[in-house]
Write an enzyme that holds these catalytic residues in place. Structure first.
Site, PDB file in Angstrom:
ATOM      1  CG  HIS A 111      -1.978  -1.010   1.227  1.00 50.35           C
ATOM      2  ND1 HIS A 111      -1.769  -2.303   1.654  1.00 50.35           N
ATOM      3  CD2 HIS A 111      -3.275  -0.953   0.827  1.00 50.35           C
ATOM      4  CE1 HIS A 111      -2.891  -2.989   1.528  1.00 50.35           C
ATOM      5  NE2 HIS A 111      -3.812  -2.195   1.017  1.00 50.35           N
TER       6      HIS A 111
ATOM      7  CG  ASP B 278      -3.769  -5.680  -4.266  1.00 51.05           C
ATOM      8  OD1 ASP B 278      -4.865  -5.166  -3.945  1.00 51.05           O
ATOM      9  OD2 ASP B 278      -2.934  -6.068  -3.424  1.00 51.05           O
TER      10      ASP B 278
END
Length: 335
Positions: A180, A250
């Site tokens: 992230h 993702d």
């Protein structure tokens, strides 16, 4: 009309008129919900119905990350809390049965509000010294344990009419940083990766959907993360692992990826991704990703249709109060 090879998020608990108009124009294949989108059960049902209405497809996939532990978007007071994946490992011979029951209960919660895809099971095998972004989300520390419990979770979800998405293919367990926030680089040799990291995905290669890892595997492609690497997708995911299901990225908004959002999407599709995922609901980013995403066609279309076909006739009977009580008692939770 053809759907676009996209899964998109929305901003809040209801659709703004401009969001609905954007989705009608772009025609994403599916949507994904986060905590910001979750209100009461009736509010979630209204939102899932509204999202499907924008694309005119009653079976449009609506995804959520509902693993248990740190990663569950639906929880108290309207839904139960579920344990992290690692909690099942302590039950030895009963681990798989308990994991299947927990996933079956989750599937009930999701299907009841119109969610038909869960981004689980997590098939990453964590190693000592890696970042804890996986940590207790993993079902164990060996490929065999992860595959066994992961299979049970997938079966429990499908028994409740919810499609599983195995993640993060071909493995996120060695990442030294959270994707992230940065791009993980894995230096491990290919033989070790094949024996350890890739093994659970190979064991569950028959599942309908998988989510890619934003991880660079130096032994395969020293420059590009798996999500944007034709070498990783063709040689490992489609080749050594043998996965022929729907491969989605993702989240493209994660900081592991660099560059303009259209370019991020285009690089993923050029590498062999079937569907791009963008999660945060930011309109400008979604517009750019949509510009880089094709309409579903060819093998990608075949795989999306095959995935949704797995929902046909799915579902088994469940005595919900008895199942919840049995699950809670086994794990020592409050019923």
């Amino acid at each position: 009309m053809s759907s676009r090879a996209l899964i998109l998020g929305c901003a809040g608990r209801t659709l703004a008129p401009e969001e609905a108009a954007f989705f009608r124009d772009v025609r994403p294949w599916g949507f994904i919900l986060f905590k910001r989108n979750i209100g009461t059960p009736d509010e979630v049902r209204a939102l899932t119905a509204a999202l499907r209405n924008t694309v005119g497809r009653a079976d449009a996939p609506i995804l959520i990350d509902q693993e248990g532990g740190r990663v569950q978007r639906m929880g108290p007071p309207h839904w139960p809390s579920y344990p992290a994946g690692r909690a099942y490992a302590r039950f030895d011979g009963a681990a798989a049965a308990l994991a299947r029951l927990g996933a079956r209960l989750m599937a009930h919660d999701l299907a009841d509000v119109g969610i038909n895809v869960d981004c689980a099971p997590v098939l990453d095998v964590p190693v000592a010294g890696a970042h804890d972004i996986i940590g207790d989300r993993a079902y164990g520390t060996t490929p065999t344990a992860v595959a066994e419990i992961g299979r049970a979770v997938a079966e429990g979800l499908m028994a409740g009419g919810v499609l599983p998405v195995m993640k993060h293919i071909p493995g996120h367990g060695r990442a030294a940083c959270d994707s992230h926030h940065g791009l993980p680089l894995v230096e491990t040799d290919l033989a070790t990766l094949e024996a350890q990291d890739f093994a659970p995905f190979r064991a569950l290669a028959d599942l309908p959907m998988a989510m890619s890892a934003h991880v660079v595997f130096r032994a395969l492609d020293p420059e590009r993360p798996a999500t944007q690497s034709a070498t990783v997708i063709e040689r490992v995911i489609r080749g050594a692992i043998g996965f022929d299901g729907l491969l989605m990225t993702d989240d493209l908004s994660m900081h592991a990826l660099q560059g303009p959002f259209r370019a991020r999407a285009e690089a993923a599709f050029a590498a062999g991704i079937d569907v791009a995922l963008h999660c945060n609901g930011e309109r400008a980013e979604m517009e750019a990703v949509a510009e880089g995403a094709p309409l579903l066609a060819g093998e990608a279309l075949r795989r999306t249709e095959a995935a949704l076909a797995r929902l046909s006739g799915a579902g088994e009977g469940l005595d919900l109060p008895e199942a919840r009580a049995r699950f809670a008692a086994a794990l020592g939770l409050a019923a």
